[in-house]
Scaffold this active site. Structure first.
Site, PDB file in Angstrom:
ATOM      1  CB  CYS A  59      -3.338  -0.094   5.304  1.00 46.92           C
ATOM      2  SG  CYS A  59      -4.421  -0.283   3.880  1.00 46.92           S
ATOM      3  CD  GLN A 102      -7.661  -4.714  -4.766  1.00 43.82           C
ATOM      4  OE1 GLN A 102      -7.368  -4.795  -3.570  1.00 43.82           O
ATOM      5  NE2 GLN A 102      -8.659  -5.386  -5.290  1.00 43.82           N
ATOM      6  CG  HIS A 121      -5.940  -3.447   0.891  1.00 41.39           C
ATOM      7  ND1 HIS A 121      -5.367  -2.467   0.103  1.00 41.39           N
ATOM      8  CD2 HIS A 121      -6.662  -4.228   0.039  1.00 41.39           C
ATOM      9  CE1 HIS A 121      -5.741  -2.640  -1.154  1.00 41.39           C
ATOM     10  NE2 HIS A 121      -6.527  -3.709  -1.212  1.00 41.39           N
ATOM     11  CB  CYS A 152      -0.888  -0.032   1.246  1.00 40.53           C
ATOM     12  SG  CYS A 152      -1.670   1.527   1.658  1.00 40.53           S
ATOM     13  CD  GLU A 153      -0.301   5.259  -3.964  1.00 37.37           C
ATOM     14  OE1 GLU A 153      -0.976   6.288  -4.071  1.00 37.37           O
ATOM     15  OE2 GLU A 153       0.262   4.706  -4.936  1.00 37.37           O
ATOM     16  CG  HIS A 154      -2.581   5.542   0.984  1.00 41.42           C
ATOM     17  ND1 HIS A 154      -3.823   5.052   0.627  1.00 41.42           N
ATOM     18  CD2 HIS A 154      -2.257   6.460   0.033  1.00 41.42           C
ATOM     19  CE1 HIS A 154      -4.238   5.654  -0.471  1.00 41.42           C
ATOM     20  NE2 HIS A 154      -3.306   6.500  -0.850  1.00 41.42           N
ATOM     21  CG  HIS A 155      -1.092   3.142   5.993  1.00 46.30           C
ATOM     22  ND1 HIS A 155      -2.258   3.110   5.255  1.00 46.30           N
ATOM     23  CD2 HIS A 155      -1.265   4.089   6.946  1.00 46.30           C
ATOM     24  CE1 HIS A 155      -3.106   3.998   5.744  1.00 46.30           C
ATOM     25  NE2 HIS A 155      -2.536   4.608   6.763  1.00 46.30           N
TER      26      HIS A 155
END
Length: 214
Positions: A168, A138, A166, A97-100
């Site tokens: 996250c 995704q 996910h 995940c590019e956020h976490h």
């Protein structure tokens, strides 16, 4: 630097204009994170962790080093007129995940309708792997795989469905284990022809068909 192919215009490498940090700088950053977490990076169990994390990141994010368009460059015409679906089902997928920066674990289903040419089936899985081994969401991953196959092979249609969990969402934040996210991208005949779409969804699993068809 962005690297694009004239044929597709697809971004195939890291878009950052800054020079890539050295391995030593990467390992120093891991040491900083260990200290920030409250531990001692010099204790026995952690002393080699920065180097191990740097090596792991090379594997996790190897997709930045490969052009997915080149993977599909070699195709074959000797198909004896085969023009039915080509489907790869239940391809295991691992991304982050590019956020976490935590894992996304799932499986993908990829199909296309050939228009005179086919490609080695392993190449379809490799295209998925290249994009998955980058920081992702995704929805974007699903679109990238489908769009690349469409632009390079120019088939009658492309379908991609990804189902993934996910971390996250399961190991932090809302803490909801057992939740699966399903995304799909239908192009050409799979978007325009309901019977073609239903056939594909039926082959990969009836339950998915009801979810995606809505």
């Amino acid at each position: 630097m962005n690297i694009q192919t004239p044929a597709s215009g697809l971004t195939t490498a890291n878009a950052s204009l800054e020079p890539r940090p050295s391995r030593a700088e990467a390992e120093a950053a891991v040491r900083t994170l260990l200290r920030w977490a409250g531990d001692d990076p010099d204790r026995e169990g952690l002393v080699d962790t920065p180097a191990r994390v740097a090596r792991a990141y090379e594997e996790f994010f190897a997709g930045y080093e490969t052009d997915p368009v080149e993977l599909l460059a070699r195709s074959f015409e000797e198909t004896d007129g085969y023009d039915e679906m080509v489907i790869l089902r239940d391809i295991r997928m691992e991304s982050h995940c590019e956020h976490h920066m935590v894992p996304i674990i799932g499986r993908a289903h990829i199909a296309y309708l050939p228009q005179g040419r086919v490609v080695g089936i392993s190449k379809l899985a490799r295209v998925l792997e290249v994009y998955a081994k980058r920081l992702q969401i995704q929805e974007k991953l699903t679109a990238q795989v489908a769009n690349t196959i469409e632009q390079v092979l120019k088939p009658k249609g492309v379908a991609v469905v990804i189902e993934a969990a996910h971390q996250c969402m399961t190991t932090r934040g809302i803490h909801k284990p057992g939740v699966t996210m399903v995304t799909s991208r239908m192009l050409g005949a799979f978007r325009d022809d309901a019977s073609t779409r239903r056939e594909f969804l039926s082959i990969i699993g009836g339950q998915r068909a009801s979810v995606i068809e809505g």
